[in-house]
Every structure is written in C-alpha cells, then in structure tokens.
Design an enzyme around this catalytic site. Structure first.
Site, mmCIF file in Angstrom:
data_model
loop_
_atom_site.group_PDB
_atom_site.id
_atom_site.type_symbol
_atom_site.label_atom_id
_atom_site.label_comp_id
_atom_site.label_asym_id
_atom_site.label_seq_id
_atom_site.Cartn_x
_atom_site.Cartn_y
_atom_site.Cartn_z
ATOM 1 N N LYS A 158 0.884 -1.177 0.000
ATOM 2 C CA LYS A 158 0.000 0.000 0.000
ATOM 3 C C LYS A 158 0.918 1.223 0.000
ATOM 4 O O LYS A 158 1.190 1.821 1.040
ATOM 5 C CB LYS A 158 -0.928 -0.042 1.212
ATOM 6 C CG LYS A 158 -2.080 0.956 1.104
ATOM 7 C CD LYS A 158 -3.121 0.692 2.174
ATOM 8 C CE LYS A 158 -4.121 1.819 2.271
ATOM 9 N NZ LYS A 158 -4.914 2.064 1.075
HETATM 10 C C1 LIG Z 1 -6.374 -0.049 -4.035
HETATM 11 C C2 LIG Z 1 -7.130 -0.535 -2.848
HETATM 12 N N1 LIG Z 1 -7.709 -1.752 -2.893
HETATM 13 C C3 LIG Z 1 -8.406 -2.235 -1.852
HETATM 14 C C4 LIG Z 1 -8.562 -1.512 -0.691
HETATM 15 C C5 LIG Z 1 -9.328 -2.082 0.466
HETATM 16 O O1 LIG Z 1 -8.454 -2.442 1.501
HETATM 17 P P1 LIG Z 1 -8.962 -2.459 3.010
HETATM 18 O O2 LIG Z 1 -10.196 -3.289 3.037
HETATM 19 O O3 LIG Z 1 -7.846 -3.054 3.777
HETATM 20 O O4 LIG Z 1 -9.239 -1.045 3.379
HETATM 21 C C6 LIG Z 1 -7.973 -0.245 -0.596
HETATM 22 C C7 LIG Z 1 -8.079 0.549 0.631
HETATM 23 O O5 LIG Z 1 -7.194 0.563 1.422
HETATM 24 C C8 LIG Z 1 -7.246 0.253 -1.688
HETATM 25 O O6 LIG Z 1 -6.677 1.462 -1.645
#
Ligand SMILES: Cc1ncc(COP(=O)(O)O)c(C=O)c1O
Length: 319
Positions: free
Chosen positions: A161
């Site tokens: 991330k």
């Molecule tokens: C590109 C992306 N995909 C998926 C998610 C969903 O992840 P999470 O459920 O851990 O927030 C996020 C958010 O953080 C994201 O930025």
C-alpha cells in the site's frame, strides 16, 4: 470538504498539535512517491470505541515497508499503541478514520541517494462519515470499467500500500467521476477483473461469492478478508478466482469492499444493471454481519476489535 482537524497528530514518536505536523518541500516522498500508508476505522461500539483490525493493518504497513526495504524506526507494538493514543488524545468517542503514513523524509536529493533519507512516521485520525455518498449503502453505486489498467505485476507491487500506486488509482477514479460514475474498476494487464481505485471487488453468481485473486494486481484488503471469513462462516461458498469482465455484467450481485467504503453494493457497471439493479440479498446479509461486529450483533470471535482506553494517560504534547 477539507479534513476536519483534531487536536493532535502522532509524529515521529510524540503527539504534536495538528498544524505543526509538517514536512519539508524537499522530502524524498514528495518527489519520488516513497511513502507507504494505511487507512483504518475506529467504530463506536456498546463497549466503547474500538479500532478495527489494528494489528492486521499495522502488519500490512510493515509488509509494505519490507517490499520497499524501508527501515521502520518504530516497532509494530509502538505504532499500535500510538494509534490508540491518537484516538484517546483527540477524544474520538464516536469513531474515526485513521491514517498512518510512513515516508522518506528530508535528506540527500536523488531517487536512490547514497545516504538514505530519514524515515518519518505520522498517525492522524479524525471523524469521518461515508466515502461514497451513502444512501448508497442500500441503493448501490454506478461503476464503470476504466480505460486505465491496474499496475502490472513486476512493475509496481500491488500488495504494497504505497503512495505511488495511487497515481494509477487517481487515473481510474478521476476518469470514472468525469464520466458520471461513482467509481472505476481497473482490469489487470491480462484483461481480467482486478479492483476499484480504492476498493476490492466482489460478485455473486448462483449463490457463490467470487473475488479476483491476489495475483490479479489487487491490494490484499482487510475488509475483503473480513467479508470472506464472515461469508464462509455463514456457509456461503467463497472463491478467489480469475474473472473475466463479462462475469461482472452477468453477476446476480456485486459490491465493493474497503475500509472507506465498507461494503457498498454496485447496481450497474457500464450502465448495465447488475442483477435486479439494486442491493442483492447476499450483499445485505454480509453488510448485516459486518456492521453487526460494531453493534455487537455479530460475535467478534477473531478479536478484531481493539478497544481504546479513552482515559489512558496521554503523553504530553510538544512542538
Ligand atoms: C487499491 C485498494 N484496494 C483495496 C482496498 C481495500 O483495503 P482495506 O479493506 O484493507 O481497506 C484499498 C483501501 O485501502 C485500496 O486502496
């Protein structure tokens, strides 16, 4: 709407006043995208405010650091404790959105300088409602397939991330909004379904819950993981799969998951109605199970709720 300021941000080891948590314009991350971050939510529950899956988010932050070989100046437990402190110090009793960010700061200039710039760490939190405007929790949102693809494997790692990945998300999300959709869905470079600009994607076909596998350039979302566990526990067949675009058009139900959007139904893709064109029964079951974690109706058998002691002694703010 600008971020509603709270009193304190945890910055490099101490609580500082919100407006003093600033960085130099020559910080490495600002020029080269070298930041990693997390997004968490704290919820108001009958037992007090609780941070959802705090340890898992912190672990993902460390995983992102590992991929990019960013040295972390604090331990996971120190960051967990700092996160709780930010909630308590700002008296965020009604829940919050929490944003930890780790970035390469001010040092030598250059993409890979001889001396690594210092790693800086900040954790901020503020009250925050819904991300996609929500009556949409019931009615769902209109999405489109983006003309922009997701990052390809072996280019930018989707499982990290990292700030830089969100340039791709900005292209996908901004295009969708420009065209009048709430959100855009990126395809992976092999043309298969991947995910939204900031959410994971699920569809339901003949009672089976399907989501693109991690190999399809998705972030390993914690809401995605939560939904899969809640579904399996309810006897719903759940599979991570390679899914062609048209599977989405033919789905009985579809929804996005993410910390920001929680579980948001998708009522159409490219103006093609999904199923009956509104929230489906399985989506509703999973929303109830998910939100039940915070109302107390769903037992938290995984220990996902990290309760914050709002009366915990606060480290004196300086700066
Ligand atoms: C590109 C992306 N995909 C998926 C998610 C969903 O992840 P999470 O459920 O851990 O927030 C996020 C958010 O953080 C994201 O930025």
């Amino acid at each position: 709407m600008p971020i509603p300021a709270t009193q304190f941000i945890w910055f490099n080891g101490k609580l500082v006043p919100w407006e003093k948590a600033t960085v130099h314009v020559l910080s490495h991350a600002l020029h080269y995208g070298s930041s990693i971050f997390e997004g968490l939510r704290a919820y108001e529950t009958p037992r007090g405010v609780a941070i959802f899956r705090l340890r898992d988010h912190t672990r993902r932050l460390f995983d992102s650091a590992k991929i990019y070989r960013i040295g972390m100046p604090f331990s996971a437990e120190q960051l967990n404790e700092a996160t709780r402190q930010v909630i308590a110090a700002n008296a965020l009793k009604r829940g919050a959105y929490i944003r930890p960010v780790v970035f390469k700061g001010y040092g030598e200039i250059g993409v890979t300088p001889k001396t690594e710039p210092p790693t800086e760490v900040a954790i901020a939190a503020w009250e925050w409602g819904k991300y996609l405007h929500h009556d949409e929790e019931e009615s769902g949102v209109d999405a489109c397939i983006s003309t922009w693809q997701r990052v390809a494997p072996n280019t930018l790692p989707a499982l990290a991330k990292a700030g830089g990945n969100y340039l791709s998300s900005q292209l996908i999300g901004a295009e969708a909004r420009r065209l009048g959709f709430a959100e855009g869905i990126g395809l992976s470079t092999d043309g298969l379904l991947s995910e939204g600009s900031g959410e994971n994607l699920f569809l339901v076909k003949d009672g089976v819950l399907l989501t693109p596998a991690l190999a399809h350039s998705v972030l390993g979302g914690l809401t995605r993981d939560t939904v899969m566990r809640l579904a399996r526990e309810r006897g719903i067949e759940t599979r991570e799969a390679a899914l062609p675009r048209e599977m989405l058009y033919l789905a009985d139900e579809a929804f996005f998951t993410g910390t920001a959007v929680e579980i948001t139904p998708i009522r159409s893709v490219d103006r093609i109605p999904i199923g009956t064109g509104k929230r489906g029964p399985l989506t509703e079951t999973l929303q109830n199970a998910f939100f039940g974690l915070f109302s107390g109706k769903t037992q938290d058998k995984w220990g996902w709720l990290d309760y914050v002691d709002m009366a915990a002694p606060r480290v004196a703010a300086s700066g």
